[in-house]
Design a protein around this motif. Sequence first.
Motif, PDB file in Angstrom:
ATOM      1  N   TYR A 131       0.909  -1.313   0.031  1.00  0.00           N
ATOM      2  CA  TYR A 131       0.036  -0.009   0.000  1.00  0.00           C
ATOM      3  C   TYR A 131       0.720   1.274   0.143  1.00  0.00           C
ATOM      4  CZ  TYR A 131      -3.815  -3.474   1.086  1.00  0.00           C
ATOM      5  OH  TYR A 131      -4.576  -4.306   1.378  1.00  0.00           O
ATOM      6  N   ASP A 132       0.688   2.083  -0.903  1.00  0.00           N
ATOM      7  CA  ASP A 132       1.475   3.256  -1.143  1.00  0.00           C
ATOM      8  C   ASP A 132       2.913   3.087  -1.072  1.00  0.00           C
ATOM      9  OD1 ASP A 132      -0.638   4.948  -1.282  1.00  0.00           O
ATOM     10  OD2 ASP A 132      -1.129   5.052   0.916  1.00  0.00           O
TER      11      ASP A 132
ATOM     12  N   GLN B  82      -8.226   3.622  -3.876  1.00  0.00           N
ATOM     13  CA  GLN B  82      -7.195   3.029  -4.753  1.00  0.00           C
ATOM     14  C   GLN B  82      -8.280   1.755  -5.439  1.00  0.00           C
ATOM     15  OE1 GLN B  82      -3.382   1.882  -3.744  1.00  0.00           O
ATOM     16  NE2 GLN B  82      -2.817   3.716  -3.424  1.00  0.00           N
TER      17      GLN B  82
END
Length: 429
Positions: A184-185, A259
């Motif tokens: 994530y990210d 997302q």
Amino acid sequence: MDAFVTRKRPRLEPTPAEDDSTEIKLALLASLHPHINHDVLLEALLVADGSVTDAAETLAQQVASPWKKQKTRAAGYHQSSLSSLRISPSSPSVGSVRPLTKRGRTLHLFDPKDVEAYTPCSIIHNFLPSGQADDLLRELLDQAPTYGRLEFKLFDRVVKSPHSFCFYVNSLAEVETQKTEYIYDGKPVDDVRQCTPEMLKARIPIEEAVNREIQRRIRDFYPNGKKLKYQSPEPWKANAAFVNCYDGPQESVGYHTDQLTYLGPRAVIGSLSLGVEREFRVRKMVVEDDEHRKDDGSLADAQGQISIHLPHNSLLIMHAEMQEEWKHAIAPAQAIDPHPLAQNKRLNITYRCYKEKMHPKYTPRCKCGVPTVLRCVTKSKDNRGKYMWMCHAGYVPGQDGCSFFQWAEFDDDGNPRWRTTPGEEKKVE
């Protein structure tokens, strides 16, 4: 007498010019309808495309009927249902409803029929039995002090999210999978938890409601009663959830899209709000052209914004057109009314449907060796609606990321078409 009754209504005087200010037009409407709330007058004027005559006639037709009014706890704001102004579409469909928002304006919606007609969302008030909603809220309030804030790099600056959050999945096995296999990210997430007993209990009615609303949306709003291209025909399952905590009126989150990397295109999200009522604002994304550009050259708020009020125990469904075509935010509030249990806190559970076919073991890896993020083109007129894989390692403080880019391909049901050989990489300008 019959001739008098059926003759055309004489034109109202004075008739404002098209370039008269909104304030002048509202003043004229207020003089004709002094007992109708200012915000209702504004709604009627927006619907009438600025015509005082048409707005006044619409309002006059409703004088004899009772107004459906709702009141927000925080500001004492009143609004009639837009359907009481006879402006709800008789046969709604995506793209067929005339937008009510204007540049620089905020339209407040409370009635579920208005929400589903003018936004890509639907809302169900008093969703859970009150006792069950309170039990769920108590569980989350116990855990909220341990939630963290996301730290990421944005335009070469390290920033923190303006609210706290935590990520939950349904089983301990899924907890381990998320910690070791998902990104994530640009980095793994350390704090992944198993859903609380009350979260698991709420998941069942939420799945049923979301699937029911998806089918109703397709039947009543989408062209020819068919699902959108790339929308999955499979049942929606709530197998992951982000819980966000907004502690006080100033905690918020700016305009963004969620997302799609593990959800796939045309994703649906179910969001259950608990505690303090807050405003959920949405605005439609527009292409980069002179038609929508503001005087300062930006596109932000080019078509105005819509505010959906989310009271305690309300379920908001963001439908399949939301993430690719709209942005959403939780706006800061000047004041809030404390909730008996949550005090100044709002907690919301955003249930999501993770797709096994979108597992990071399948997604392209960038030059940094990290699974890439899925994005949708929203601003470019030529490529709007296309999907792409991009590096997101640059969101991690201390890392620069790379220039990886690859177009993403999906069939009509949103299933990915993975390339057997690496695609061409090029730098995105």
